[in-house]
Design a protein around this motif. Sequence first.
Motif, PDB file in Angstrom:
ATOM      1  N   LYS A  95     -10.786   6.846  -1.978  1.00 23.04           N
ATOM      2  CA  LYS A  95     -10.085   5.826  -3.020  1.00 23.04           C
ATOM      3  C   LYS A  95      -8.838   5.405  -2.259  1.00 23.04           C
ATOM      4  O   LYS A  95      -8.586   4.176  -2.283  1.00 23.04           O
ATOM      5  CB  LYS A  95      -9.850   6.217  -4.404  1.00 23.04           C
ATOM      6  CG  LYS A  95      -9.492   4.938  -5.471  1.00 23.04           C
ATOM      7  CD  LYS A  95      -9.293   5.384  -6.912  1.00 23.04           C
ATOM      8  CE  LYS A  95      -8.853   4.156  -7.508  1.00 23.04           C
ATOM      9  NZ  LYS A  95      -7.584   4.618  -8.515  1.00 23.04           N
ATOM     10  N   GLN A  96      -7.901   6.356  -1.960  1.00 27.36           N
ATOM     11  CA  GLN A  96      -6.848   5.987  -1.449  1.00 27.36           C
ATOM     12  C   GLN A  96      -6.872   5.424  -0.001  1.00 27.36           C
ATOM     13  O   GLN A  96      -6.000   4.520   0.370  1.00 27.36           O
ATOM     14  CB  GLN A  96      -5.917   7.329  -1.369  1.00 27.36           C
ATOM     15  CG  GLN A  96      -5.502   7.709  -2.530  1.00 27.36           C
ATOM     16  CD  GLN A  96      -5.142   9.310  -2.801  1.00 27.36           C
ATOM     17  OE1 GLN A  96      -5.352  10.294  -1.962  1.00 27.36           O
ATOM     18  NE2 GLN A  96      -3.962   9.694  -3.543  1.00 27.36           N
ATOM     19  N   LYS A  97      -7.952   5.908   0.685  1.00 30.79           N
ATOM     20  CA  LYS A  97      -8.110   5.209   1.940  1.00 30.79           C
ATOM     21  C   LYS A  97      -8.883   3.798   1.948  1.00 30.79           C
ATOM     22  O   LYS A  97      -8.341   2.862   2.776  1.00 30.79           O
ATOM     23  CB  LYS A  97      -9.287   6.101   2.894  1.00 30.79           C
ATOM     24  CG  LYS A  97      -8.841   7.534   3.587  1.00 30.79           C
ATOM     25  CD  LYS A  97      -9.778   8.411   4.178  1.00 30.79           C
ATOM     26  CE  LYS A  97      -9.309   9.610   4.298  1.00 30.79           C
ATOM     27  NZ  LYS A  97     -10.395  10.375   4.772  1.00 30.79           N
ATOM     28  N   ALA A  98      -9.502   3.752   1.014  1.00 25.50           N
ATOM     29  CA  ALA A  98      -9.859   2.347   0.662  1.00 25.50           C
ATOM     30  C   ALA A  98      -8.818   1.379   0.133  1.00 25.50           C
ATOM     31  O   ALA A  98      -8.815   0.109   0.843  1.00 25.50           O
ATOM     32  CB  ALA A  98     -11.084   2.241  -0.472  1.00 25.50           C
ATOM     33  N   GLU A  99      -7.924   1.819  -0.616  1.00 23.46           N
ATOM     34  CA  GLU A  99      -6.796   0.891  -0.858  1.00 23.46           C
ATOM     35  C   GLU A  99      -5.989   0.734   0.190  1.00 23.46           C
ATOM     36  O   GLU A  99      -5.428  -0.522   0.317  1.00 23.46           O
ATOM     37  CB  GLU A  99      -5.740   1.645  -2.000  1.00 23.46           C
ATOM     38  CG  GLU A  99      -6.514   1.732  -3.383  1.00 23.46           C
ATOM     39  CD  GLU A  99      -5.771   2.760  -4.403  1.00 23.46           C
ATOM     40  OE1 GLU A  99      -5.233   3.455  -4.031  1.00 23.46           O
ATOM     41  OE2 GLU A  99      -6.240   2.425  -5.434  1.00 23.46           O
ATOM     42  N   TYR A 100      -5.661   1.632   1.208  1.00 21.85           N
ATOM     43  CA  TYR A 100      -4.943   1.477   2.170  1.00 21.85           C
ATOM     44  C   TYR A 100      -5.681   0.202   3.192  1.00 21.85           C
ATOM     45  O   TYR A 100      -4.992  -0.665   3.727  1.00 21.85           O
ATOM     46  CB  TYR A 100      -4.931   2.904   3.316  1.00 21.85           C
ATOM     47  CG  TYR A 100      -4.226   2.532   4.351  1.00 21.85           C
ATOM     48  CD1 TYR A 100      -2.619   2.853   4.632  1.00 21.85           C
ATOM     49  CD2 TYR A 100      -4.607   2.231   5.788  1.00 21.85           C
ATOM     50  CE1 TYR A 100      -2.054   2.471   5.664  1.00 21.85           C
ATOM     51  CE2 TYR A 100      -4.212   2.096   6.833  1.00 21.85           C
ATOM     52  CZ  TYR A 100      -2.966   2.103   6.914  1.00 21.85           C
ATOM     53  OH  TYR A 100      -2.143   2.215   7.990  1.00 21.85           O
ATOM     54  N   ASP A 101      -7.127   0.591   3.430  1.00 21.84           N
ATOM     55  CA  ASP A 101      -8.016  -0.375   4.312  1.00 21.84           C
ATOM     56  C   ASP A 101      -7.766  -1.753   3.806  1.00 21.84           C
ATOM     57  O   ASP A 101      -7.342  -2.829   4.506  1.00 21.84           O
ATOM     58  CB  ASP A 101      -9.246  -0.176   4.299  1.00 21.84           C
ATOM     59  CG  ASP A 101      -9.544   1.280   5.061  1.00 21.84           C
ATOM     60  OD1 ASP A 101      -8.620   1.731   5.728  1.00 21.84           O
ATOM     61  OD2 ASP A 101     -10.526   1.766   5.094  1.00 21.84           O
ATOM     62  N   MET A 149      -3.672  -7.402   4.797  1.00 22.22           N
ATOM     63  CA  MET A 149      -2.628  -8.262   4.394  1.00 22.22           C
ATOM     64  C   MET A 149      -1.348  -8.175   4.978  1.00 22.22           C
ATOM     65  O   MET A 149      -1.139  -7.224   5.743  1.00 22.22           O
ATOM     66  CB  MET A 149      -2.293  -7.757   2.818  1.00 22.22           C
ATOM     67  CG  MET A 149      -3.724  -8.010   2.157  1.00 22.22           C
ATOM     68  SD  MET A 149      -3.250  -7.567   0.337  1.00 22.22           S
ATOM     69  CE  MET A 149      -2.384  -8.938  -0.325  1.00 22.22           C
ATOM     70  N   SER A 150      -0.548  -9.303   4.936  1.00 15.12           N
ATOM     71  CA  SER A 150       0.790  -9.291   5.432  1.00 15.12           C
ATOM     72  C   SER A 150       1.538 -10.295   4.647  1.00 15.12           C
ATOM     73  O   SER A 150       1.208 -10.973   4.088  1.00 15.12           O
ATOM     74  CB  SER A 150       0.697  -9.486   7.033  1.00 15.12           C
ATOM     75  OG  SER A 150       0.007 -10.822   7.282  1.00 15.12           O
TER      76      SER A 150
END
Length: 164
Positions: A94-100, A105-106
């Motif tokens: 889940k944390q990896k998905a949030e990071y991805d 974005m920027s």
Amino acid sequence: MNRMLMSLGTATLMAISVAGASAKDKQSETFLTKAIEGNFAEVSMGELAQQNGQSDAVKSYGRMLSTDHAAANQKALDAAQGMGMSPPGGPNAKQKAEYDKMSKMSGAGFDRMFATHMVADHQKDIAEYKKASKSKDAAGEYASGQIDTLQKHLDTAKSLKASN
């Protein structure tokens, strides 16, 4: 007969206390696993904020996150080792998905999403750490030592959110 009942009672009490201890150990191990995954995730998110953030405040917060959570993770890994458990080697799925999601974005959009995410994340973490700090073991000791830092992160994230 009385001697047999007393032995049975003693054996039952011992079994209950062992079961209680292992349930408590399991809670501490679960907490440490989540804490270590969370620290890995926060270090990555901090690095991402330094790369993708627009404002100097977000970039500065990212540096603080990476530094503080790397130090916290070393303490959590030491606690896990002290409890004889095998710690995770990175963030959870889940944390990896949030990071991805956030890595795509920027600019100002990243800053807003990042601040919102950090407020929610640190509110949840503080509640979990306060609960874990009641344990009288290495996990509880670790949790107790991190609450002030997590509160500082939450307060800073709230100020970032307010300014975006």
